[in-house]
Write an enzyme that holds these catalytic residues in place. Structure first.
Site, mmCIF file in Angstrom:
data_model
loop_
_atom_site.group_PDB
_atom_site.id
_atom_site.type_symbol
_atom_site.label_atom_id
_atom_site.label_comp_id
_atom_site.label_asym_id
_atom_site.label_seq_id
_atom_site.Cartn_x
_atom_site.Cartn_y
_atom_site.Cartn_z
ATOM 1 N N SER A 92 -25.911 5.488 24.281
ATOM 2 C CA SER A 92 -27.346 5.376 24.559
ATOM 3 C C SER A 92 -27.799 3.934 24.508
ATOM 4 O O SER A 92 -27.247 3.113 23.751
ATOM 5 C CB SER A 92 -28.133 6.183 23.525
ATOM 6 O OG SER A 92 -29.523 5.948 23.635
ATOM 7 N N TYR A 101 -31.055 8.027 15.347
ATOM 8 C CA TYR A 101 -30.361 8.412 16.572
ATOM 9 C C TYR A 101 -29.575 7.235 17.139
ATOM 10 O O TYR A 101 -28.376 7.357 17.445
ATOM 11 C CB TYR A 101 -31.357 8.924 17.620
ATOM 12 C CG TYR A 101 -30.737 9.095 18.984
ATOM 13 C CD1 TYR A 101 -29.841 10.131 19.221
ATOM 14 C CD2 TYR A 101 -31.038 8.213 20.015
ATOM 15 C CE1 TYR A 101 -29.256 10.289 20.474
ATOM 16 C CE2 TYR A 101 -30.459 8.366 21.271
ATOM 17 C CZ TYR A 101 -29.574 9.401 21.493
ATOM 18 O OH TYR A 101 -28.974 9.544 22.724
ATOM 19 N N LYS A 139 -25.398 6.797 17.427
ATOM 20 C CA LYS A 139 -24.658 6.516 18.659
ATOM 21 C C LYS A 139 -23.789 5.270 18.497
ATOM 22 O O LYS A 139 -22.653 5.208 18.985
ATOM 23 C CB LYS A 139 -25.621 6.357 19.836
ATOM 24 C CG LYS A 139 -26.190 7.656 20.351
ATOM 25 C CD LYS A 139 -25.093 8.544 20.936
ATOM 26 C CE LYS A 139 -25.641 9.785 21.596
ATOM 27 N NZ LYS A 139 -24.585 10.603 22.201
#
Length: 325
Positions: A117, A141, A145
């Protein structure tokens, strides 16, 4: 030989599955349906309903289907919500990736395309993001990643001198939109396109968060990339790995120029035929003026290109959403 797609019943995963099938690479799907839909999996594609945290199920899917590589899309993808659910985010994205790598090693599977991402960059202080930009994720998040990339890198190093070295690449991308199949659409409760579509279908006025950014029209600018282009890049990355061709550790799938939220809203009105003036709400904390990535490396190696106009992005997404009823 086949390719296992983790999260293959999701919006992006389902497009990757279709692109693999079209390229003659037999897809297999594993998905726990926490956010995916079994109806998104094409008829005839083997489907394993299980979490990637389930080591036995993952290894079984790899062994039972003669898998030669994995495209790893499964994960908890909501950056904003991850701030309130960090432990869940890390369990799904970090532990899930670790279990997958362990299962791959046990089953002798050595090719991996990782869906990373742009969140790994956080809030860059440059207008154009390149792969070597410092990584400063701003949410659990994004952190998860980045840790996933580290796990994959370290496993690659650990296996480099063995008989089964892990070959891998990570694809970092931003806002994925549109549809490449009328039966598959974005069902996320947090992404811009489905939020606008649902508002219009419900007769509500879509919102813009801030119109005083340092951009030409005052709304922030982001990469918006069509899901079919994203899927095609995953497939080419898989083919390069399977063929033993060189790949970079990571690629940005960026638009180079970006689109503003106002440009998206204008396209929404044009394509849907619903005339509206977006409601302007206050800025959200931490939203930068502009984040756009270069896709030069991906263009060189993965035939990455923007094949859809903004109107076509909206048109394909709107048609798929309306087709769902």
């Amino acid at each position: 030989m086949s390719w296992l797609v983790t999260g293959g019943a999701g919006y992006i995963g389902a497009h990757v599955v279709r692109a693999l099938a079209e390229a003659g690479l037999a897809p297999v799907v594993i998905d726990d349906l926490s956010s995916g839909h079994e109806s998104f999996v094409p008829e005839g594609v083997p489907f394993v309903r299980a979490s990637i945290l389930d080591r036995e199920a993952v290894e079984g899917a790899l062994r039972d289907n003669g898998v030669e590589g994995v495209i790893h899309l499964a994960g908890y993808k909501y950056a904003g919500v991850s701030v309130k659910r960090p432990l869940h985010t890390y369990a799904q994205n970090v532990e899930g990736t670790r279990v997958l790598l362990e299962s791959m090693a046990a089953a002798g599977v050595t090719n991996l395309v990782f869906s990373s991402s742009a969140a790994v960059y956080g809030t860059p202080d440059v207008p154009l993001v390149t792969e070597d930009l410092p990584k400063r994720p701003a949410s659990p998040y994004g952190e998860s990643k980045l840790i996933g990339e580290w796990l994959i890198r370290d496993q690659g190093v650990a296996t480099a001198e063995t008989d089964a070295p892990l070959r891998h690449t990570s694809l970092r991308y931003f806002n994925v939109v549109g549809s490449g199949d009328p039966s598959v659409y974005d069902t996320s409760p947090h992404n811009l396109f489905p939020l606008v579509f649902e508002a219009l279908l419900d007769g509500r006025t879509p919102k813009i968060f801030g119109d005083d950014y340092d951009t030409p029209d005052g709304t922030n600018v982001r990469d918006y990339v069509h899901v079919a282009d994203i899927a095609a890049a995953h497939v080419i990355a898989a083919q390069r790995l399977a063929d033993g061709e060189p790949v970079e550790a990571a690629y940005n799938l960026g638009s180079q120029n970006g689109l503003s939220v106002k440009q998206i809203m204008d396209a929404m009105a044009r394509v849907t035929g619903i005339d509206f003036t977006p409601e302007v709400s206050p800025r959200r904390p931490g939203d930068p003026d502009r984040i756009v990535a270069t896709g030069e490396l991906a263009a060189r190696d993965l035939d990455w290109q923007m094949r859809y106009t903004v109107d076509e992005m909206v048109e394909t997404g709107w048609a798929a959403r309306r087709n769902a009823g």
